[in-house]
Design a protein around this motif. Sequence first.
Motif: not given
Length: 378
Positions: A182-193
């Motif tokens: 969901l974060l990748a869809e709404m805020a791409p690039g956030f966080g480290d996989p």
Amino acid sequence: MEPRRVEGVVAMARLTRVQQQARTRASVLAAARQEFIEQGYAGAKIDQIASRAQLTRGAVYSNFPGKRALYLAVLIEMVEGADIVEPPQRPESAGEALGSFARAWLERLPLTGDTAPEGRLRLRSLAEVVDDEQSRTVLAQIARLEALLLALGLESCARNGSASRQVRLAELALTLLGGSALLAEMAPGFGDPFDRARACEHLAGLPLADTWAPPYLPFVKPARTSRDVWSPPEGLTDRLTGDRIDLRADGLVSVLGAHRMEAAEDAVRSARSGERVTVAVVTGDPDETGLLLRLRVADLASCLRRVFPTEIWRRFRLVIGDDAAAVATSIGLTGTDDTTEAAVRIQDGAIVARAHGRGAAHAAAAGTARATSRKAGT
């Protein structure tokens, strides 16, 4: 014209129609995928998909009932068409397994340079697709089934026969990964996989005290004993391993509607040690609910197969679609819908116990045990 020659002409014509239909379907799927990549789900138009495929609007609708079914079919083709990667040895611990599972799952995150619609397709996003109460209910039930399947893999990592229920752990891991999507869809690039994969590993250390003790079990209606000849359907496919299923062996067979998939755990936990459990999921809406189920199961199975050796699934088999309908017919169900819950116990080539309603699998397992005890005492 001789009858044999007529039969040959008819057979050839039928084969030609099937081949043409397959080509048309492939053209529609290819055009639809490109349309979804460029326009997204909301912006995609059936007329444009037909134009891309150089077909009529009617030709598209003759293969798919609507845009949602077409979108799900595109995702299924992506998932089921991916290469199968054989896993290494069985993971040493639940933590190691969760880390490996998370890394496999997180590969769907959008790549740098992906457009928003293309990223959503990579993510298998259902944000604009699941927009009605029926779909939400089914998706919640699928999530319960997914947690059980991942939990069975995690439980296989236990050593010295000390396996405990890991469904709550699986639910936590899937929640974390779902939030990442969901974060990748709404805020791409956030966080480290990689951080998220490590976090999944550490979830295994939480003291969850997980047990299976549904409050309804003491009130389950007993199964009806029988001695009906068992004539199982042939040619069924296990959706977890892709292998053919032989239902002639002793075990438990449970048929569940799309609103009752959570009851799959009743079958798993109630069956005797070492016996096979087959769960067949049926739905009254194969064109959309059936596709949603097929997509999510195929997606999860592709990740599970990269972590766990296939032999751990030999005890549990999952069938859906037409295979599930065939199983339902074979146990004597004349009609099924999304609320169906029924189970039978197979022993020595016969159906020896039947149960319907809440807790049917538990009742079928327990009913056979009582019947066997009575026979032994005579």
